[in-house]
Design a protein around this motif. Structure first.
Motif, short mmCIF file in Angstrom:
data_model
loop_
_atom_site.label_atom_id
_atom_site.label_comp_id
_atom_site.label_asym_id
_atom_site.label_seq_id
_atom_site.Cartn_x
_atom_site.Cartn_y
_atom_site.Cartn_z
N PHE A 107 0.82 -1.20 0.00
CA PHE A 107 0.00 0.00 0.00
C PHE A 107 0.86 1.25 0.00
N PRO A 108 0.41 2.32 -0.64
CA PRO A 108 1.13 3.59 -0.58
C PRO A 108 1.17 4.14 0.84
N VAL A 109 2.23 4.86 1.16
CA VAL A 109 2.32 5.49 2.47
C VAL A 109 1.17 6.48 2.66
N HIS A 110 0.75 7.13 1.58
CA HIS A 110 -0.38 8.06 1.64
C HIS A 110 -1.61 7.36 2.23
N SER A 111 -1.92 6.17 1.73
CA SER A 111 -3.09 5.43 2.21
C SER A 111 -2.90 4.98 3.66
N LEU A 112 -1.69 4.57 4.01
CA LEU A 112 -1.42 4.17 5.39
C LEU A 112 -1.54 5.36 6.33
N GLY A 113 -1.13 6.55 5.86
CA GLY A 113 -1.31 7.75 6.67
C GLY A 113 -2.78 8.00 6.97
N LEU A 134 -10.67 1.72 7.43
CA LEU A 134 -10.84 1.89 5.98
C LEU A 134 -10.23 3.21 5.56
N ALA A 135 -9.27 3.18 4.64
CA ALA A 135 -8.72 4.41 4.05
C ALA A 135 -9.28 4.52 2.64
N VAL A 136 -10.23 5.42 2.45
CA VAL A 136 -10.98 5.49 1.19
C VAL A 136 -10.98 6.93 0.68
N PHE A 151 -1.83 -2.04 -4.58
CA PHE A 151 -3.17 -1.54 -4.29
C PHE A 151 -3.08 -0.08 -3.82
N TRP A 152 -4.17 0.66 -3.98
CA TRP A 152 -4.20 2.06 -3.58
C TRP A 152 -4.79 2.26 -2.19
N TYR A 153 -5.76 1.45 -1.81
CA TYR A 153 -6.55 1.74 -0.62
C TYR A 153 -6.37 0.64 0.42
N ALA A 154 -6.01 1.04 1.63
CA ALA A 154 -5.70 0.09 2.69
C ALA A 154 -6.88 -0.06 3.65
N GLY A 155 -7.18 -1.28 3.98
CA GLY A 155 -8.09 -1.59 5.06
C GLY A 155 -7.36 -2.42 6.10
N CYS A 156 -7.94 -2.51 7.27
CA CYS A 156 -7.26 -3.31 8.29
C CYS A 156 -8.24 -3.80 9.33
N GLY A 294 -9.68 9.23 4.86
CA GLY A 294 -9.64 9.60 3.45
C GLY A 294 -10.80 10.51 3.13
N GLY A 295 -10.75 11.15 1.97
CA GLY A 295 -11.76 12.13 1.63
C GLY A 295 -13.18 11.61 1.68
N PHE A 296 -13.38 10.33 1.30
CA PHE A 296 -14.74 9.80 1.30
C PHE A 296 -15.28 9.62 2.71
#
Length: 656
Positions: A107-113, A134-136, A151-156, A294-296
């Motif tokens: 995952f991108p660091v952006h999504s993890l942030g 959820l990072a969406v 992948f772009w979007y990280a969940g956990c 995330g923005g959503f």
């Protein structure tokens, strides 16, 4: 005990990468670690400093970046030498890469942030509880990634601090597609969906099932645009006979019908995300907290639907869930992965981490020609001022995130629909835009269905039928409202003011919207607030605990108060030099665009990158438009001094 200070920054990196790695909604966070306690000291959003909405203008050189950082830190009694490390933006003083958590390398660091901005808001909940995260958002920026991520979007799923990661889909590209097609921001489109009654017959479940929105090596833009364009085409066919809701234009009727479909598709995507994450650990939702980011995650109807549908224990979404809170999330991620949180306690449990008021006395002196009187705040005078009217309310440190939460607000009487009209007129908004209520937390159950706290205006709830005619100014068409619950601990002065209004009127809430004009960021200072008031003819402003009565005076300022543009202006030559440096290496503009979103290509020869760009242009009809928008937004020819108040050129596939 000696304090250690750290900086997390979500800025466009200074230097040559500045033209390839643009970031919008840029921000910085200051952290302090003292013994076993870590705290967020300040979060600065650059749009509040510059006046440029969604601030996207880079600091093109390290010298410019140092000047801004030095001045911000000086206001906190610190200097750059006091910062032990900075994270998130290469090229800043003391920069250190953020270690990626085990299992999160795809995952991108952006999504993890984004993910950690909700996941780690409270270390006690993180260590003792179970959290679905959820990072969406729209798309990551790749500044901190050396290779293209799977992948772009990280969940956990996090259980007692042990985190398992899973790729999730983001509904964000569906809203980005609608934004591109309709030319309206997501918040406006979300409001329009419920403002107008028009809807069409459409198999939304089938449409949602037909798309997968994971991002990564397969970008989601084409499938998102295909879904939205299909809904638009069907809406045009069904509405060809005329606009069903005569209060709205034909185009607004169409857009509202389409956005109802888009919103429902987003909700269905969000539900299947949560179902997959719950199955990952075979956990019960009623035992879990939900952290959307995330923005959503600013989509209130979806947040409430997930909370209601699954029955989570609480919602951990931060007030700055979009990119305006990236510095928060990157800081929490870095504190976690570097071990600085080991054995330490941290809670981000307030929205008030922005700049404090430092200019009240100077502003009162400057605006003396427009000031009738200055008195100390009293609840009794407040009730008289706000009854059947609108006042400005500015107090303490500014809120973080895009919504006013009671420190930089316009407040009004919710019992009169004309107050909503007055607020929309003041802000030059569409007449149908809803206004949010701010309600005393211990009286929220009398006015809104459900018992969950909502401190950051991140949920949508129903107003009971027997209360609706008492507060028409805060109602959506469907009888819902996007409320903020206020406690005396979080905001004691405003709590006293609203409680006094309750004692007189029996209504424990007020209208609340952000204190800013169209195209202007939320005000940050007393002088900016008074500029708004004298321009708009407001009679009373409450600033820093003082009641300021205003009167007609000299000619009012023509527009919003100019902000600290000097940090950013006059950089055109630096930008042009950076842009030309990539052309001199042999890259075409199409090749530069690919470099901006595919970090792994930066080690490849220019000829190969250019060939890939040509290949993409041959199969993707929208590629040339994306390149043109990229060049218009970040190439030579644009002046910062002409940009404040403008929205950045939205780039399909680039908007986080």
């Amino acid at each position: 005990m000696t304090a250690e200070h750290y900086l997390s920054a979500y800025l466009t990196p200074p230097g040559e990468l500045s033209v390839l790695s643009p970031r919008h909604d840029q921000n910085l966070a200051l952290w302090r670690r003292t013994g076993r306690t870590v705290e967020l000291v300040r979060l600065w959003e650059l749009e509040r400093i510059s006046g440029q909405k969604h601030h996207f203008w880079p600091l093109y050189t390290p010298e410019r970046a140092r000047a801004l950082l030095s001045d911000l830190l000086a206001a906190e009694g610190l200097g750059l030498a006091d910062i032990r490390a900075s994270w998130g933006t290469p090229g800043l003083p003391g920069h250190r890469p953020i270690p990626v958590p085990p299992g999160a390398g795809d995952f991108p660091v952006h999504s993890l942030g984004h993910l950690f901005s909700g996941l780690l808001r409270d270390t006690r909940v993180f260590r003792e509880g179970t959290v679905i995260g959820l990072a969406v958002d729209g798309a990551p920026d790749h500044v901190q990634d050396e290779q293209t991520k799977e992948f772009w979007y990280a969940g956990c799923l996090s259980r007692r601090g042990e985190v398992s990661y899973l790729p999730v889909e983001s509904p964000g590209p569906l809203y980005t597609a609608a934004e591109t097609l309709f030319g309206k921001e997501p918040g406006t489109l979300m409001a329009l969906a419920t403002a107008c009654r028009t809807e069409i017959a459409y198999d939304t479940e089938k449409a949602a099932a037909s798309v997968r929105l994971y991002g990564g090596r397969t970008a989601p833009w084409q499938v998102a645009h295909r879904l939205v364009r299909g809904a638009v085409a069907e809406a045009r066919r069904q509405l060809a006979g005329g606009a069903p809701d005569p209060e709205f234009s034909a185009e607004e009727n169409l857009q509202s019908a389409v956005m109802k479909i888009v919103q429902r598709c987003c909700e269905l995507v969000a539900i299947r995300n949560v179902e997959r994450l719950l199955a990952l650990g075979d956990v019960r939702p009623e035992d879990c907290h939900l952290a959307t980011s995330g923005g959503f995650a600013l989509n209130c109807p979806t947040n409430s639907l997930l909370m209601d549908h699954f029955g989570f224990r609480s919602l951990l979404t931060p007030p700055s869930a979009n990119d305006s809170g990236q510095a928060l999330g990157l800081g929490l991620l870095a504190l976690h992965t570097t071990g600085l949180l080991d054995g330490a306690e941290l809670r981000v449990d307030s929205a008030y981490y922005g700049n404090p008021l430092r200019d009240t006395d100077r502003a009162i002196a400057e605006f003396e020609p427009w000031i009738e009187s200055v008195e100390e705040f009293t609840p009794e005078a407040f009730v008289q001022d706000v009854t059947d009217g609108v006042i400005a309310w500015v107090d303490g440190a500014a809120e973080i995130g895009p919504r006013a939460l009671g420190h930089r607000s316009l407040l009004g009487d919710p019992r009169s629909a004309k107050v909503k009209d007055r607020l929309n007129d003041l802000k030059q908004r569409q007449w149908w835009r809803p206004v949010a209520p701010i309600v005393l937390a211990d009286h929220a159950g009398d006015w809104f269905e459900g018992s969950r706290p909502s401190p950051y205006m991140l949920e949508t709830v129903q107003v009971p039928a027997d209360a609706r005619d008492r507060v028409p100014a805060v109602l959506h068409l469907d009888g819902s409202a996007r409320h903020q619950c206020l406690t005396a601990q979080a905001n004691p002065r405003l709590y006293r003011a609203i409680d006094a209004f309750r004692e007189v009127t029996g209504v424990a809430l007020l209208c609340n919207t952000s204190l800013n004009d169209k195209g202007e960021p939320i005000v940050d200072t007393a002088a900016e607030a008074l500029t708004f008031c004298v321009r708009k003819g407001l009679g009373v402003a409450y600033i820093d605990g003082r009641r300021i009565a205003l009167r007609p005076g000299p000619e009012a300022p023509a527009g919003p108060r100019p902000r600290a543009t000097a940090y950013f202006a006059g950089q055109e030559a630096d930008r042009a030099a950076h842009w030309q440096s990539w052309l001199d290496r042999g890259y075409t503009q199409g090749g530069m665009f690919l470099l901006s979103r595919t970090p792994g290509l930066r080690t490849e020869p220019a000829a190969e990158v250019n060939a890939l760009a040509e290949q993409e242009a041959s199969v993707n009809p929208g590629f040339a438009l994306m390149v043109d928008r990229f060049c218009a937004a970040h190439g030579p020819g644009r002046s910062f001094l002409g940009a404040p108040g403008e929205l950045p050129a939205r780039m399909v596939g680039m908007d986080g």
